[in-house]
Design an enzyme around this catalytic site. Sequence first.
Site, short mmCIF file in Angstrom:
data_model
loop_
_atom_site.label_atom_id
_atom_site.label_comp_id
_atom_site.label_asym_id
_atom_site.label_seq_id
_atom_site.Cartn_x
_atom_site.Cartn_y
_atom_site.Cartn_z
N ASP A 61 0.83 -1.10 0.17
CA ASP A 61 0.24 0.07 0.02
C ASP A 61 1.03 1.35 -0.04
OD1 ASP A 61 -2.35 1.92 0.72
OD2 ASP A 61 -1.38 1.89 2.67
N ASP A 63 0.07 5.05 1.27
CA ASP A 63 -0.39 5.94 2.33
C ASP A 63 -0.43 5.03 3.61
OD1 ASP A 63 -0.71 8.23 0.87
OD2 ASP A 63 -2.88 8.39 1.05
N ARG A 183 -11.18 17.75 -1.08
CA ARG A 183 -9.55 17.29 -1.44
C ARG A 183 -8.75 18.52 -1.54
NH1 ARG A 183 -8.59 12.05 -1.86
NH2 ARG A 183 -6.43 12.50 -2.38
N ASP A 230 -13.67 5.62 -0.84
CA ASP A 230 -13.70 5.06 -2.34
C ASP A 230 -15.12 4.50 -2.41
OD1 ASP A 230 -11.04 6.08 -2.68
OD2 ASP A 230 -10.14 4.41 -2.23
N THR A 274 -3.20 -14.25 -0.25
CA THR A 274 -2.08 -13.43 0.35
C THR A 274 -1.67 -13.75 1.80
OG1 THR A 274 -3.35 -11.78 1.31
CG2 THR A 274 -2.99 -11.45 -1.04
#
Length: 307
Positions: A61, A63, A183, A230, A274
């Site tokens: 990832d 952030d 944003r 999101d 994973t």
Amino acid sequence: MASPFVLFAMSLPQCAPFGLTKTHSAAYSLLAIDTRRLRSCITTMVQVEHRTRHRTIALFDVDGTLSVARKAADPATLAFLQELREYVKVGIVGGSDEVKICEQLGANAKDQVDFFFAENGLVAYKEGKILATESLKTWLGEDKLKELLNYILHYVADLDIPIKRGTFIEFRNGMLNVSPIGRNCSQEERDEFERFDQGAGIRKKFIEALKKKFGHLGLTYSIGGQISFDIFPQGWDKTFCLQYVEKEYDEIHFFGDKTYEGGNDYEIFSSPKTIGHAVNSPIDTIGQCRELFINPQQEALHGSTSH
């Protein structure tokens, strides 16, 4: 079959008493001096062969994992990724679009890793070359998309929070990014909103309202970063990128910070495909990777060459 070089190196001491005369003694002595170096080379060759056969990739990832949220990654972190590539393949999987990821990881980030997945893998690169893209607009259709956008804008308009700025919806290739504060806020305002949201649950309540209104659309809502969440079709979370690596690698490790349920790392972190690793900072990421991938191989190498 062992290489001719290795066979020669192994048979040389055995042949010495029989095949070498006094005429060859000087040359033999010179070769014998490098026995330890030769063993080290053979050990390294074996380890490289093992890595290739084992086929491991580490996905990261952005952030909170490789950088502070929306800030440029430290040069030491980027240098570590290049060091890590000597031991395993490396991939980036971020929720942001490729422009924002490159702002954080460098303009040539797509060329500095083996796989680069923007928007959860909806925009996919391998070795700097585009693999595939997916479109939310095509999947959802213009009418349903417009209905969703209108509802979000009305909700934001009625939302009572300390401050609002601009760009409340960012339309990306494969998802919508929704920010209640907007944003365009400053970093200080980002930090303030994150603290406020932890107590007020603004994003969680927003998501619950969207689920109730648009449950029939088959969408997923995922909180990421400090100020936004999101929206994307079910199955288009970060596990989407796994289709590009699962057949090529025996082990897929993922490192992320928002691995809790509802966080945008949760699905890939908890996927049976994973091996998930929760981290809390870039420093933690580097430390865990050293323990998992680098230190064991270095210790094995030093152990072999010390005999």
